[in-house]
Design a protein around this motif. Structure first.
Motif, PDB file in Angstrom:
ATOM      1  N   ILE A  21       0.163  -7.929 -21.539  1.00 47.90           N
ATOM      2  CA  ILE A  21      -0.257  -8.699 -20.357  1.00 47.90           C
ATOM      3  C   ILE A  21       0.926  -8.902 -19.402  1.00 47.90           C
ATOM      4  O   ILE A  21       0.768  -8.830 -18.181  1.00 47.90           O
ATOM      5  N   LEU A  22       2.102  -9.143 -19.945  1.00 49.56           N
ATOM      6  CA  LEU A  22       3.286  -9.298 -19.098  1.00 49.56           C
ATOM      7  C   LEU A  22       3.544  -8.020 -18.309  1.00 49.56           C
ATOM      8  O   LEU A  22       3.802  -8.064 -17.096  1.00 49.56           O
ATOM      9  N   LEU A  23       3.449  -6.880 -18.961  1.00 48.80           N
ATOM     10  CA  LEU A  23       3.611  -5.598 -18.258  1.00 48.80           C
ATOM     11  C   LEU A  23       2.523  -5.423 -17.201  1.00 48.80           C
ATOM     12  O   LEU A  23       2.799  -4.953 -16.091  1.00 48.80           O
ATOM     13  N   ALA A  24       1.303  -5.817 -17.516  1.00 47.43           N
ATOM     14  CA  ALA A  24       0.207  -5.739 -16.540  1.00 47.43           C
ATOM     15  C   ALA A  24       0.481  -6.612 -15.324  1.00 47.43           C
ATOM     16  O   ALA A  24       0.134  -6.255 -14.197  1.00 47.43           O
ATOM     17  N   SER A  25       1.151  -7.753 -15.544  1.00 48.63           N
ATOM     18  CA  SER A  25       1.449  -8.655 -14.427  1.00 48.63           C
ATOM     19  C   SER A  25       2.428  -8.026 -13.443  1.00 48.63           C
ATOM     20  O   SER A  25       2.447  -8.389 -12.267  1.00 48.63           O
ATOM     21  N   TYR A  26       3.247  -7.114 -13.917  1.00 43.39           N
ATOM     22  CA  TYR A  26       4.149  -6.386 -13.019  1.00 43.39           C
ATOM     23  C   TYR A  26       3.452  -5.175 -12.421  1.00 43.39           C
ATOM     24  O   TYR A  26       3.629  -4.861 -11.244  1.00 43.39           O
ATOM     25  N   ALA A  27       2.649  -4.501 -13.212  1.00 42.89           N
ATOM     26  CA  ALA A  27       1.951  -3.301 -12.731  1.00 42.89           C
ATOM     27  C   ALA A  27       0.971  -3.629 -11.613  1.00 42.89           C
ATOM     28  O   ALA A  27       0.831  -2.860 -10.659  1.00 42.89           O
ATOM     29  N   ILE A  28       0.315  -4.779 -11.696  1.00 44.22           N
ATOM     30  CA  ILE A  28      -0.715  -5.118 -10.715  1.00 44.22           C
ATOM     31  C   ILE A  28      -0.143  -5.334  -9.312  1.00 44.22           C
ATOM     32  O   ILE A  28      -0.839  -5.173  -8.323  1.00 44.22           O
ATOM     33  N   VAL A  29       1.142  -5.662  -9.219  1.00 42.18           N
ATOM     34  CA  VAL A  29       1.727  -5.897  -7.891  1.00 42.18           C
ATOM     35  C   VAL A  29       2.355  -4.650  -7.281  1.00 42.18           C
ATOM     36  O   VAL A  29       2.797  -4.683  -6.136  1.00 42.18           O
ATOM     37  N   LEU A  30       2.386  -3.543  -8.004  1.00 36.07           N
ATOM     38  CA  LEU A  30       2.992  -2.318  -7.460  1.00 36.07           C
ATOM     39  C   LEU A  30       2.341  -1.854  -6.151  1.00 36.07           C
ATOM     40  O   LEU A  30       3.054  -1.513  -5.204  1.00 36.07           O
ATOM     41  N   PRO A  31       1.008  -1.839  -6.043  1.00 41.61           N
ATOM     42  CA  PRO A  31       0.420  -1.460  -4.749  1.00 41.61           C
ATOM     43  C   PRO A  31       0.838  -2.409  -3.628  1.00 41.61           C
ATOM     44  O   PRO A  31       1.028  -1.998  -2.487  1.00 41.61           O
ATOM     45  N   TYR A  32       1.002  -3.683  -3.950  1.00 42.72           N
ATOM     46  CA  TYR A  32       1.429  -4.661  -2.947  1.00 42.72           C
ATOM     47  C   TYR A  32       2.842  -4.351  -2.454  1.00 42.72           C
ATOM     48  O   TYR A  32       3.130  -4.471  -1.268  1.00 42.72           O
ATOM     49  N   VAL A  33       3.711  -3.933  -3.357  1.00 43.07           N
ATOM     50  CA  VAL A  33       5.089  -3.581  -2.974  1.00 43.07           C
ATOM     51  C   VAL A  33       5.065  -2.451  -1.957  1.00 43.07           C
ATOM     52  O   VAL A  33       5.795  -2.483  -0.964  1.00 43.07           O
ATOM     53  N   ALA A  34       4.205  -1.452  -2.169  1.00 44.82           N
ATOM     54  CA  ALA A  34       4.080  -0.346  -1.213  1.00 44.82           C
ATOM     55  C   ALA A  34       3.537  -0.850   0.126  1.00 44.82           C
ATOM     56  O   ALA A  34       4.022  -0.463   1.185  1.00 44.82           O
ATOM     57  N   LEU A  35       2.559  -1.731   0.079  1.00 45.95           N
ATOM     58  CA  LEU A  35       1.986  -2.301   1.297  1.00 45.95           C
ATOM     59  C   LEU A  35       3.020  -3.116   2.060  1.00 45.95           C
ATOM     60  O   LEU A  35       3.093  -3.066   3.289  1.00 45.95           O
ATOM     61  N   GLN A  36       3.841  -3.834   1.334  1.00 42.09           N
ATOM     62  CA  GLN A  36       4.892  -4.655   1.950  1.00 42.09           C
ATOM     63  C   GLN A  36       5.910  -3.778   2.673  1.00 42.09           C
ATOM     64  O   GLN A  36       6.454  -4.177   3.697  1.00 42.09           O
ATOM     65  N   ALA A  37       6.163  -2.586   2.163  1.00 43.27           N
ATOM     66  CA  ALA A  37       7.088  -1.669   2.833  1.00 43.27           C
ATOM     67  C   ALA A  37       6.539  -1.267   4.201  1.00 43.27           C
ATOM     68  O   ALA A  37       7.308  -1.080   5.146  1.00 43.27           O
ATOM     69  N   LEU A  38       5.228  -1.173   4.306  1.00 40.69           N
ATOM     70  CA  LEU A  38       4.606  -0.817   5.589  1.00 40.69           C
ATOM     71  C   LEU A  38       4.469  -2.018   6.518  1.00 40.69           C
ATOM     72  O   LEU A  38       4.497  -1.869   7.733  1.00 40.69           O
ATOM     73  N   PHE A  39       4.291  -3.201   5.946  1.00 39.89           N
ATOM     74  CA  PHE A  39       4.076  -4.421   6.725  1.00 39.89           C
ATOM     75  C   PHE A  39       5.070  -5.490   6.270  1.00 39.89           C
ATOM     76  O   PHE A  39       4.767  -6.321   5.415  1.00 39.89           O
ATOM     77  N   PRO A  40       6.278  -5.492   6.869  1.00 38.56           N
ATOM     78  CA  PRO A  40       7.319  -6.434   6.429  1.00 38.56           C
ATOM     79  C   PRO A  40       6.923  -7.909   6.537  1.00 38.56           C
ATOM     80  O   PRO A  40       7.463  -8.745   5.830  1.00 38.56           O
ATOM     81  N   GLN A  41       5.965  -8.229   7.385  1.00 37.69           N
ATOM     82  CA  GLN A  41       5.533  -9.628   7.514  1.00 37.69           C
ATOM     83  C   GLN A  41       4.865 -10.137   6.240  1.00 37.69           C
ATOM     84  O   GLN A  41       4.657 -11.336   6.083  1.00 37.69           O
ATOM     85  N   LEU A  42       4.548  -9.234   5.329  1.00 40.02           N
ATOM     86  CA  LEU A  42       3.947  -9.625   4.055  1.00 40.02           C
ATOM     87  C   LEU A  42       4.990  -9.939   2.984  1.00 40.02           C
ATOM     88  O   LEU A  42       4.645 -10.127   1.820  1.00 40.02           O
ATOM     89  N   GLU A  43       6.247 -10.011   3.377  1.00 33.50           N
ATOM     90  CA  GLU A  43       7.301 -10.293   2.408  1.00 33.50           C
ATOM     91  C   GLU A  43       7.009 -11.587   1.662  1.00 33.50           C
ATOM     92  O   GLU A  43       6.555 -12.568   2.233  1.00 33.50           O
ATOM     93  N   VAL A  44       7.288 -11.567   0.378  1.00 38.24           N
ATOM     94  CA  VAL A  44       6.986 -12.703  -0.483  1.00 38.24           C
ATOM     95  C   VAL A  44       7.898 -13.883  -0.188  1.00 38.24           C
ATOM     96  O   VAL A  44       7.467 -15.021  -0.131  1.00 38.24           O
ATOM     97  N   GLY A  45       9.172 -13.655  -0.015  1.00 34.83           N
ATOM     98  CA  GLY A  45      10.107 -14.740   0.212  1.00 34.83           C
ATOM     99  C   GLY A  45      10.591 -15.330  -1.098  1.00 34.83           C
ATOM    100  O   GLY A  45      10.406 -14.765  -2.169  1.00 34.83           O
ATOM    101  N   GLN A  46      11.175 -16.507  -1.031  1.00 32.61           N
ATOM    102  CA  GLN A  46      11.848 -17.106  -2.170  1.00 32.61           C
ATOM    103  C   GLN A  46      11.078 -18.214  -2.867  1.00 32.61           C
ATOM    104  O   GLN A  46      11.548 -18.742  -3.855  1.00 32.61           O
ATOM    105  N   GLY A  47       9.953 -18.621  -2.375  1.00 31.42           N
ATOM    106  CA  GLY A  47       9.230 -19.712  -3.027  1.00 31.42           C
ATOM    107  C   GLY A  47       9.741 -21.064  -2.571  1.00 31.42           C
ATOM    108  O   GLY A  47      10.370 -21.195  -1.526  1.00 31.42           O
ATOM    109  N   PRO A  48       9.507 -22.097  -3.359  1.00 31.61           N
ATOM    110  CA  PRO A  48       9.875 -23.452  -2.938  1.00 31.61           C
ATOM    111  C   PRO A  48      11.385 -23.632  -2.813  1.00 31.61           C
ATOM    112  O   PRO A  48      12.141 -23.200  -3.679  1.00 31.61           O
TER     113      PRO A  48
END
Length: 156
Positions: A21-48
């Motif tokens: 499940i831990l590995l799945a939690s990283y795998a599921i965000v891989l498409p988002y990482v690619a999307l973020q490269a195309l749309f920098p405004q989607l950057e996650v940032g640092q949190g609180p």
């Protein structure tokens, strides 16, 4: 939850289940990482901002112990018990609601919300798969969440 993957996951020992499940939690965000490269405004940032000022030990304590217990209670245990147990809603809807609640509690940036939604799906699925007698869904979900947050705390 009686599909082949869920059945296989339930058959795993708790430590192996957590790793998968831990590995799945990283795998599921891989498409988002690619999307973020195309749309920098989607950057996650640092949190609180508070997390930057409390040091590594404080971050590990809060993010890896306290937050997983509180958030598993609020965003997996309670919604799943209520929506599935009391209202008998179908699993896909229950998982989506759980993930949406988790995401809405992480509104540090639009990117953070999107990643939190994906992570919320994994955590809700983790809980749902092990939601049965002797399967310890709460504990296993907390462990996955805590390990994920520990990695993030070290790299913050």
């Amino acid at each position: 939850m009686n599909d082949t993957i869920s059945t296989w996951l339930r058959s795993l020992s708790p430590p192996l289940f957590v790793i998968v499940i831990l590995l799945a939690s990283y795998a599921i965000v891989l498409p988002y990482v690619a999307l973020q490269a195309l749309f920098p405004q989607l950057e996650v940032g640092q949190g609180p901002a508070l997390m930057h000022s409390i040091g590594l030990v404080g971050r590990l304590f809060i993010c890896s112990l306290v937050a997983p217990v509180v958030e598993t209670t609020l965003f997996q245990w309670a919604p799943i018990r209520l929506l599935r147990g009391k209202f008998l809603l179908p699993w896909p809807l229950v998982l989506l609601v759980s993930a949406a609640l988790f995401a809405l509690s992480h509104r540090y940036s639009i990117g953070y919300v999107l990643v939190a939604f994906l992570m919320g799906l994994v955590l809700a699925y983790c809980y749902a798969v092990r939601n049965g007698p002797g399967q310890r869904p709460f504990l296993l979900t907390c462990v996955v969440h805590g390990l994920r947050n520990a990695v993030a705390s070290v790299y913050l």
